[in-house]
Design an enzyme around this catalytic site. Structure first.
Site, PDB file in Angstrom:
ATOM      1  N   GLY A 193       2.135   1.912  10.889  1.00 52.44           N
ATOM      2  CA  GLY A 193       3.101   3.003  10.804  1.00 52.44           C
ATOM      3  C   GLY A 193       3.762   3.342  12.134  1.00 52.44           C
TER       4      GLY A 193
ATOM      5  N   SER B  49       3.015  -2.501  10.367  1.00 49.40           N
ATOM      6  CA  SER B  49       4.459  -2.569  10.621  1.00 49.40           C
ATOM      7  C   SER B  49       5.079  -3.919  10.258  1.00 49.40           C
ATOM      8  CB  SER B  49       4.780  -2.192  12.074  1.00 49.40           C
ATOM      9  OG  SER B  49       4.411  -0.848  12.317  1.00 49.40           O
TER      10      SER B  49
ATOM     11  N   GLU C 161      -5.745  -5.285  10.277  1.00 54.28           N
ATOM     12  CA  GLU C 161      -4.713  -4.293  10.552  1.00 54.28           C
ATOM     13  C   GLU C 161      -5.041  -3.570  11.856  1.00 54.28           C
ATOM     14  OE1 GLU C 161      -2.625  -2.948   6.711  1.00 54.28           O
ATOM     15  OE2 GLU C 161      -4.469  -1.810   6.822  1.00 54.28           O
TER      16      GLU C 161
ATOM     17  N   GLU D 192      -6.992   4.509   7.781  1.00 46.03           N
ATOM     18  CA  GLU D 192      -6.807   5.943   7.492  1.00 46.03           C
ATOM     19  C   GLU D 192      -8.055   6.530   6.850  1.00 46.03           C
ATOM     20  OE1 GLU D 192      -3.030   5.519   5.477  1.00 46.03           O
ATOM     21  OE2 GLU D 192      -2.141   5.008   7.417  1.00 46.03           O
TER      22      GLU D 192
ATOM     23  N   GLY E  87       2.694  -1.280   4.313  1.00 42.54           N
ATOM     24  CA  GLY E  87       2.729   0.141   3.986  1.00 42.54           C
ATOM     25  C   GLY E  87       4.167   0.603   3.841  1.00 42.54           C
ATOM     26  N   GLY E  88       4.705   1.188   4.907  1.00 44.75           N
ATOM     27  CA  GLY E  88       6.036   1.789   4.877  1.00 44.75           C
ATOM     28  C   GLY E  88       7.110   0.909   4.239  1.00 44.75           C
TER      29      GLY E  88
ATOM     30  N   HIS F 178      -9.689   1.028   4.828  1.00 42.65           N
ATOM     31  CA  HIS F 178      -8.402   1.185   5.508  1.00 42.65           C
ATOM     32  C   HIS F 178      -8.601   2.122   6.696  1.00 42.65           C
ATOM     33  CE1 HIS F 178      -4.315   2.462   6.340  1.00 42.65           C
ATOM     34  NE2 HIS F 178      -3.923   1.359   5.723  1.00 42.65           N
TER      35      HIS F 178
ATOM     36  N   ASN G 116       0.871  -1.179   0.000  1.00 39.20           N
ATOM     37  CA  ASN G 116       0.000   0.000   0.000  1.00 39.20           C
ATOM     38  C   ASN G 116       0.905   1.226   0.000  1.00 39.20           C
ATOM     39  OD1 ASN G 116      -1.799   2.052   0.498  1.00 39.20           O
ATOM     40  ND2 ASN G 116      -2.322   1.384   2.578  1.00 39.20           N
ATOM     41  N   TRP G 117       0.961   1.896  -1.153  1.00 35.80           N
ATOM     42  CA  TRP G 117       1.892   3.026  -1.284  1.00 35.80           C
ATOM     43  C   TRP G 117       1.317   4.336  -0.741  1.00 35.80           C
ATOM     44  CZ3 TRP G 117       4.225   2.095  -6.895  1.00 35.80           C
ATOM     45  CH2 TRP G 117       5.163   1.062  -6.803  1.00 35.80           C
ATOM     46  N   LYS G 118       0.065   4.318  -0.322  1.00 31.97           N
ATOM     47  CA  LYS G 118      -0.561   5.532   0.245  1.00 31.97           C
ATOM     48  C   LYS G 118      -0.310   6.723  -0.689  1.00 31.97           C
ATOM     49  CE  LYS G 118      -0.168   3.293   4.654  1.00 31.97           C
ATOM     50  NZ  LYS G 118      -0.187   3.383   6.098  1.00 31.97           N
TER      51      LYS G 118
HETATM   52  P1  PGA Z   1       2.549  -0.003   7.721  1.00 27.34           P
HETATM   53  O1  PGA Z   1       1.124   0.286   7.018  1.00 27.34           O
HETATM   54  O2  PGA Z   1       3.098  -1.251   7.120  1.00 27.34           O
HETATM   55  O3  PGA Z   1       3.383   1.216   7.380  1.00 27.34           O
HETATM   56  O4  PGA Z   1       2.303  -0.121   9.177  1.00 27.34           O
HETATM   57  C1  PGA Z   1       0.226  -0.748   6.746  1.00 27.34           C
HETATM   58  C2  PGA Z   1      -1.007  -0.185   6.090  1.00 27.34           C
HETATM   59  O5  PGA Z   1      -1.341   0.979   6.349  1.00 27.34           O
HETATM   60  O6  PGA Z   1      -1.684  -0.870   5.308  1.00 27.34           O
END
Ligand code: PGA
Length: 251
Positions: free
Chosen positions: A174, A214, A168, A98, A235-236, A96, A10-12
């Protein structure tokens, strides 16, 4: 029942089109030998179409990070499922944390998005997970149960085979704080039991449930070894192709 693993990035709101192309080049150059995993990338809307050819050569499927629940209409700034399919997306992230927290998306709307995704021919990844406050109050199972049942309301059982769930925990996204493999496994098995009791045990056995929050090269192996964890939503650590490849090798 053997379920094909998924590794999703997930590149956000990161990465230009050129950066995305470079990422795929690096990935393609060294991914050999891990063909038994479905690789999915979720770039920004504007990047999906331009990287379509490169992604397909590298055996990567593309998805969007969101969609609007309506077929079309006067919704300034929104993108429909049909447009995403036309741009080359096969998948879409829905719910998600967010989106839930920063953009106020609630279960009812998330459910309409899942329904729209399926009608449009997109495979939805429904994200669920509790906040730190909810976990501290020991409400994680109630929260996840509600998010699943509301999010998947009115979905035809046959369509559930197209759906992937991502667990998640919000406190792990994050933050560098990961759920322990035991905690994650427990929740994944709980999710599978909810699917089995609400729908059919056959669906529960075949539905893929990803862990997100994470995920890093040094914790991926232990997480992915758990029997009910069918892969990761990263994500990250997906932003660098080399790091994503190290996670892929954890399978
Ligand atoms: P993260 O994000 O790996 O940076 O914790 C995961 C996500 O938001 O899907």
């Amino acid at each position: 029942m053997s379920r094909k693993k998924i590794l999703a990035g997930n590149w956000k709101m990161y990465k230009s089109i050129n950066e995305a192309r470079n990422w795929i080049r690096v990935f393609q150059g060294s991914k050999k030998g891990v063909l038994h995993v479905d690789i999915l990338l979720f770039p920004a809307y504007t990047t999906i179409y331009p990287i379509g050819k490169e992604a397909s050569k590298a055996n990567i499927s593309l998805g969007a990070q969101n969609l609007h629940e309506a077929e079309e209409g006067a919704y300034t700034g929104e993108v429909s499922g049909k447009m995403l399919v036309e741009a080359g997306a096969d998948w879409v992230l829905i719910g998600h944390s967010e989106r839930r927290i920063l953009f106020g998306e609630h279960d009812e709307r998330i459910n309409l998005k899942v329904l729209r995704a399926l009608i449009s021919g997109l495979k939805p990844i429904l994200c669920v997970g509790e906040t730190l406050e909810e976990r501290e109050a020991n409400q994680q199972e109630d929260v996840v149960r509600r998010q699943l049942i509301e999010g998947l309301k009115d979905i035809h059982p046959d369509d559930l085979y197209q759906v992937v769930i991502a667990y998640e925990p919000v406190w792990a996204i994050g933050t560098g704080q990961t759920a322990t493999p035991q905690d994650a496994q427990e929740m994944h098995s709980f999710i599978r039991s909810i699917i089995g009791s609400q729908w059919k045990s056959r669906i529960a056995e075949s539905i893929r449930i990803l862990y997100g929050g994470s995920v890093k090269p040094d914790n991926a192996k232990e997480l992915f070894a758990c029997p009910d964890i069918d892969g990761g939503l990263v994500g990250g650590a997906s932003l660098k192709a080399e790091t994503f490849l190290s996670i892929l090798r954890a399978f």
